[in-house]
Design a protein around this motif. Sequence first.
Motif, short mmCIF file in Angstrom:
data_model
loop_
_atom_site.label_atom_id
_atom_site.label_comp_id
_atom_site.label_asym_id
_atom_site.label_seq_id
_atom_site.Cartn_x
_atom_site.Cartn_y
_atom_site.Cartn_z
N UNK A 1 51.34 49.05 44.09
CA UNK A 1 50.33 48.32 43.31
C UNK A 1 49.21 47.82 44.22
N UNK A 2 49.59 47.31 45.38
CA UNK A 2 48.59 46.83 46.33
C UNK A 2 47.69 47.98 46.78
N UNK A 3 48.30 49.12 47.10
CA UNK A 3 47.52 50.29 47.51
C UNK A 3 46.62 50.78 46.38
N UNK A 4 47.10 50.67 45.13
CA UNK A 4 46.29 51.10 43.99
C UNK A 4 45.06 50.22 43.84
N UNK A 5 45.23 48.90 44.00
CA UNK A 5 44.06 48.02 43.97
C UNK A 5 43.10 48.36 45.10
N UNK A 6 43.66 48.67 46.27
CA UNK A 6 42.85 49.01 47.42
C UNK A 6 42.08 50.31 47.20
N UNK A 7 42.74 51.29 46.59
CA UNK A 7 42.15 52.63 46.45
C UNK A 7 41.20 52.75 45.26
N UNK A 8 41.51 52.05 44.17
CA UNK A 8 40.83 52.35 42.91
C UNK A 8 40.00 51.19 42.35
N UNK A 9 39.93 50.07 43.05
CA UNK A 9 39.11 48.96 42.57
C UNK A 9 38.24 48.43 43.70
N UNK B 1 43.53 43.06 33.54
CA UNK B 1 44.96 43.01 33.27
C UNK B 1 45.24 41.80 32.38
N UNK B 2 46.42 41.71 31.78
CA UNK B 2 46.71 40.60 30.87
C UNK B 2 46.73 39.25 31.60
N UNK B 3 46.43 38.18 30.84
CA UNK B 3 46.43 36.85 31.45
C UNK B 3 47.84 36.35 31.72
N UNK B 4 48.80 36.81 30.93
CA UNK B 4 50.20 36.50 31.17
C UNK B 4 50.90 37.81 31.47
N UNK B 5 51.21 38.03 32.74
CA UNK B 5 51.82 39.28 33.18
C UNK B 5 52.38 39.06 34.59
N UNK B 6 52.62 40.14 35.29
CA UNK B 6 53.14 40.06 36.65
C UNK B 6 52.14 39.34 37.53
N UNK B 7 52.57 38.27 38.20
CA UNK B 7 51.67 37.41 38.95
C UNK B 7 51.00 38.07 40.14
N UNK B 8 51.52 39.19 40.60
CA UNK B 8 50.96 39.84 41.77
C UNK B 8 49.62 40.52 41.49
N UNK B 9 49.31 40.84 40.22
CA UNK B 9 48.06 41.54 39.94
C UNK B 9 46.86 40.71 40.38
N UNK B 10 46.89 39.44 40.05
CA UNK B 10 45.79 38.56 40.44
C UNK B 10 45.73 38.42 41.97
N UNK B 11 46.90 38.33 42.60
CA UNK B 11 46.96 38.20 44.06
C UNK B 11 46.35 39.44 44.73
N UNK B 12 46.74 40.62 44.26
CA UNK B 12 46.22 41.85 44.86
C UNK B 12 44.71 41.98 44.65
N UNK B 13 44.24 41.60 43.47
CA UNK B 13 42.80 41.65 43.21
C UNK B 13 42.05 40.74 44.19
N UNK B 14 42.54 39.53 44.36
CA UNK B 14 41.90 38.61 45.29
C UNK B 14 42.00 39.10 46.73
N UNK B 15 43.14 39.65 47.09
CA UNK B 15 43.35 40.15 48.44
C UNK B 15 42.36 41.27 48.77
N UNK B 16 42.10 42.12 47.79
CA UNK B 16 41.19 43.26 48.01
C UNK B 16 39.74 42.93 47.68
N UNK B 17 39.47 41.67 47.30
CA UNK B 17 38.10 41.28 46.99
C UNK B 17 37.57 41.90 45.72
N UNK B 18 38.45 42.13 44.75
CA UNK B 18 38.08 42.76 43.49
C UNK B 18 37.83 41.72 42.42
N UNK B 19 36.70 41.77 41.78
CA UNK B 19 36.46 40.91 40.62
C UNK B 19 37.33 41.41 39.47
N UNK B 20 37.85 40.47 38.67
CA UNK B 20 38.77 40.89 37.63
C UNK B 20 38.61 40.04 36.37
N UNK B 21 39.09 40.61 35.28
CA UNK B 21 39.12 39.93 33.99
C UNK B 21 40.57 39.84 33.53
#
Length: 354
Positions: free
Chosen positions: A90-98, A106-126
């Motif tokens: 998942x981390x690599x996918x955020x790195x490669x594709x966002x 991604x959903x507001x209530x879901x796996x907590x790592x999605x938001x972490x990976x987005x922030x880690x990769x500097x990806x703006x998210x909804x």
Amino acid sequence: MSKFLNNKYLTLDTYTPGEQPQDMQYIKLNTNESPFPPAPNVLKAINSREIENLRLYSDPECQNLREKLAGLYGVSSDQVYLSNGSDDILNFAFMAFSGNGTQAAFPDISYGFYKVFANLQGTQYTEIPLKEDFSIDYQEYCNLDKFIVIANPNAPTGLTLSISEIERILKSNPNHVVVIDEAYVDFGAESCYPLINRYENLLVVQTFSKSRSMAGARLGFALGPKELIADLNKIKYSTNPYNVNRMTLLAGEATIDANDYYLEKCKVIAQNRDYTTKELEKQGFKVLPSKANFILVKYEGIEGKFIYEQLKKSGILIRHFSTFRIKDYNRITIGTKEQMNVFLREVNKIVSEG
């Protein structure tokens, strides 16, 4: 935190894993681990001779296991990617594709790592809110023109999207990758991996942690068009080519050979889930209809945190989240029938006493 940390990571909110306390022996119903051991042939695969071979690097291509997975799922080996747990993928996918102008959703209530990976990769998210019943409205993801990540079944709700709904999301976002995180798919949901030959933007991520009793071994895999798999390999070979160790590869191969064993254990867990759901409903709990190896429950009039704390005192760990919309709920991993009966007995005491 030291003064040397890169400034862009100073405000990073990290993922909070389920607690692993060592102060006493607990019935662990908090981290969605399997209550069953690996198949006997997996234990045989990890023998003294192979332990001696730890002096050698693992196969960076993971060829044997990739071929076994390809055979199991009826795909080609170049449509299979392996890594150090599905989180790694998942981390690599955020790195490669966002990022770089591509936003994520991604959903507001879901796996907590999605938001972490987005922030880690500097990806703006909804973060797209779940509906009132905690289900995902697939239409909210159509024509988004963003990198999309959806857990199916979703965590911590256990609710699912249909394959036709996922297909509509894929069709309407042809210029961006859609990741379907199927960590819990083996407990009663339907995988969408057959769609990888029809949609160039679909990446399906699964794990050996839940249904295959290998949470501690750290092994995940992805199925997708060979071009997306090549993209992930580019990231892998630019970071750590040997990110799956020799022992884990051997255990993974033996696990695929024992697939019937794991399918049977998944069936038992699903039966225990349904049994636990019915018993909790008899006690007055609201239980979401889950297709995962956990259930999300609440008891009207008693705080979720209070139930969590009282069960912990009794030697039973469940997962409580502070997120506002689900703060009155608790997530309970499904264990053996014996474990669930102990849980049901103790939680009944709590609600009976109020």
